[in-house]
Design a protein around this motif. Sequence first.
Motif, mmCIF file in Angstrom:
data_model
loop_
_atom_site.group_PDB
_atom_site.id
_atom_site.type_symbol
_atom_site.label_atom_id
_atom_site.label_comp_id
_atom_site.label_asym_id
_atom_site.label_seq_id
_atom_site.Cartn_x
_atom_site.Cartn_y
_atom_site.Cartn_z
ATOM 1 N N SER A 71 0.788 -1.150 -0.174
ATOM 2 C CA SER A 71 0.295 -0.159 0.457
ATOM 3 C C SER A 71 0.962 1.463 0.060
ATOM 4 O O SER A 71 0.620 2.186 -0.661
ATOM 5 C CB SER A 71 -1.120 -0.128 1.010
ATOM 6 N N ILE A 72 2.087 1.214 0.387
ATOM 7 C CA ILE A 72 2.731 2.653 0.559
ATOM 8 C C ILE A 72 3.261 2.574 -0.769
ATOM 9 O O ILE A 72 4.302 3.555 -0.531
ATOM 10 C CB ILE A 72 4.169 2.318 1.795
ATOM 11 N N PHE A 73 3.679 1.705 -1.588
ATOM 12 C CA PHE A 73 4.346 2.032 -2.355
ATOM 13 C C PHE A 73 3.392 2.423 -3.318
ATOM 14 O O PHE A 73 3.690 2.639 -3.937
ATOM 15 C CB PHE A 73 5.248 0.210 -2.878
ATOM 16 N N SER A 74 2.407 1.997 -3.226
ATOM 17 C CA SER A 74 1.054 2.652 -4.209
ATOM 18 C C SER A 74 1.044 3.832 -3.882
ATOM 19 O O SER A 74 0.477 4.407 -5.056
ATOM 20 C CB SER A 74 0.153 1.754 -4.262
ATOM 21 N N PHE A 75 1.215 4.740 -2.536
ATOM 22 C CA PHE A 75 0.696 5.741 -2.296
ATOM 23 C C PHE A 75 2.080 6.820 -3.051
ATOM 24 O O PHE A 75 1.740 7.875 -3.405
ATOM 25 C CB PHE A 75 0.880 6.000 -0.717
ATOM 26 N N ILE A 76 3.399 5.957 -3.328
ATOM 27 C CA ILE A 76 4.923 6.438 -3.237
ATOM 28 C C ILE A 76 4.349 6.463 -5.254
ATOM 29 O O ILE A 76 4.414 7.683 -5.828
ATOM 30 C CB ILE A 76 5.416 5.501 -3.496
ATOM 31 N N ALA A 77 3.794 5.600 -6.349
ATOM 32 C CA ALA A 77 3.890 5.863 -7.295
ATOM 33 C C ALA A 77 2.176 6.988 -7.407
ATOM 34 O O ALA A 77 2.384 7.549 -8.351
ATOM 35 C CB ALA A 77 3.344 4.339 -7.280
ATOM 36 N N ASP A 78 1.908 6.692 -6.412
ATOM 37 C CA ASP A 78 0.270 7.618 -7.367
ATOM 38 C C ASP A 78 0.744 9.191 -7.298
ATOM 39 O O ASP A 78 0.140 9.699 -7.219
ATOM 40 C CB ASP A 78 -0.592 7.943 -5.681
ATOM 41 N N HIS A 79 2.467 9.888 -6.691
ATOM 42 C CA HIS A 79 2.732 10.549 -6.558
ATOM 43 C C HIS A 79 3.862 11.019 -7.138
ATOM 44 O O HIS A 79 4.661 11.655 -6.752
ATOM 45 C CB HIS A 79 2.982 11.227 -5.259
ATOM 46 N N ALA A 80 4.228 10.265 -7.776
ATOM 47 C CA ALA A 80 5.190 9.949 -8.681
ATOM 48 C C ALA A 80 5.653 10.499 -9.915
ATOM 49 O O ALA A 80 7.018 9.857 -11.043
ATOM 50 C CB ALA A 80 5.687 8.584 -8.892
ATOM 51 N N VAL A 81 4.941 11.504 -10.391
ATOM 52 C CA VAL A 81 5.041 12.084 -11.668
ATOM 53 C C VAL A 81 6.152 13.168 -12.476
ATOM 54 O O VAL A 81 6.766 13.081 -13.375
ATOM 55 C CB VAL A 81 3.633 13.504 -11.888
ATOM 56 N N SER A 82 7.281 13.567 -10.909
ATOM 57 C CA SER A 82 8.197 14.736 -11.081
ATOM 58 C C SER A 82 9.667 13.129 -10.895
ATOM 59 O O SER A 82 10.256 13.128 -11.368
ATOM 60 C CB SER A 82 8.402 15.447 -10.228
ATOM 61 N N LEU A 83 9.454 11.908 -10.422
ATOM 62 C CA LEU A 83 10.443 11.262 -9.469
ATOM 63 C C LEU A 83 11.256 9.821 -11.020
ATOM 64 O O LEU A 83 10.456 9.600 -11.463
ATOM 65 C CB LEU A 83 10.186 9.371 -9.100
ATOM 66 N N GLN A 84 12.581 9.786 -10.627
ATOM 67 C CA GLN A 84 13.510 10.294 -11.487
ATOM 68 C C GLN A 84 14.361 8.721 -11.016
ATOM 69 O O GLN A 84 15.370 8.285 -11.971
ATOM 70 C CB GLN A 84 14.475 11.156 -12.048
ATOM 71 N N THR A 85 14.626 8.653 -9.662
ATOM 72 C CA THR A 85 15.548 7.886 -9.183
ATOM 73 C C THR A 85 15.027 6.659 -7.708
ATOM 74 O O THR A 85 14.273 8.099 -7.114
ATOM 75 C CB THR A 85 16.843 9.018 -8.647
ATOM 76 N N LEU A 86 15.095 6.161 -7.877
ATOM 77 C CA LEU A 86 13.909 5.184 -7.069
ATOM 78 C C LEU A 86 14.777 3.845 -6.391
ATOM 79 O O LEU A 86 15.010 3.549 -7.377
ATOM 80 C CB LEU A 86 12.566 4.640 -7.538
#
Length: 359
Positions: free
Chosen positions: A131-146
């Motif tokens: 669930s927390i991974f899903s939360f991260i993905a929902d807000h990852a529009v600018s994410l480049q390094t994970l």
Amino acid sequence: MSLWFGSWAVAERRLSGVFGNFFGDIGWLFFSSMEKMGECSEFRGWEELIPDALGLIFRNLSLQEILTVVPRVCKAWRRAVSGPYCWQEIDIEEWSQRCKPEHLDRMLQMLITRSCNSFRRLCVSGLPNDSIFSFIADHAVSLQTLELPRSEISDSIVEHVAPKLSNITFLDVSYCKKIGARALEAFGKHCKSLVGLRRRMHPLEVADKVCQDDEAQAIARTMPKLRHLEMAYHLLTTSGVLEILSRCKDLEYLDVRGCWDVKLDDKILKERHSSLKVLGPHIVDCYEKSFWDDDDTPSYSDSSLYSWDFMEDGIDVYEGESDDDNVWDDEQGLEGLEVRFYGGGLNFEFAGFDWPPSP
């Protein structure tokens, strides 16, 4: 509360009590921000620094200092750390290795919310659930390094949220024992710009597996732009690695330490992959000491407990001021959140005071 200084020397003396020598190293950034304000007065208010400049400066401090020291300096600085300016890069890996799962969830929700979906790098260890991974993905529009080492995420959740991670260029899913070829293929299909993958394993985590060439095949099929690949201690065969080399033409670095069944011909590598640097499969020393070796892991102790209760301690240090009072209210605040800091993971070089010793 205002901080007014007539010169950099005076400012450095006043602020060194909080941040030590930190400001001496990056004073030029303050000065450049001051110049943008104009030269209409001999004195300048430090709270007038643009939030972007403050964010650049505060990001060089430790997580502990940003969340517990900076907000106490003045209201403008508290506003800066409560907004997105300090959270373009969220690196809580060291802290997350020692915290409770429920605290990790709350911390991530708070920091990601503060970033206003603008965080470009996220580094955290041990996500406890999907669930927390899903939360991260929902807000990852600018994410480049994970970077998510040792996380308890599954193949199914990766397949579900991978389309939301399309901007990622570097991915670390080392020691994530619940995912396999399915997850890697999902990442590869949707992260078209992926150039770096770290997928190291611990020998004990693969002891019950027969072969992991399916992961190598998934990488070869879906990640042709890779330049950096780490697959240490996987149960790979020579054919699996050769398939990666045949399809990932831009590969510059390959880590196959501990992949004992891989036999690569040095002569062929020089002829066909002259720009490729290969580490392994043989190693000259034992497996590096890591998080899994917990001999030195400190036990929890009340002496190392810091409760971030300054947001509700009943003391209004800015009582009477009315400008933007809503910035003090954080939907993902620190109320009741207890966070333990340990000496080994903090940067005391920049601290102007001594924290209690580690247990």
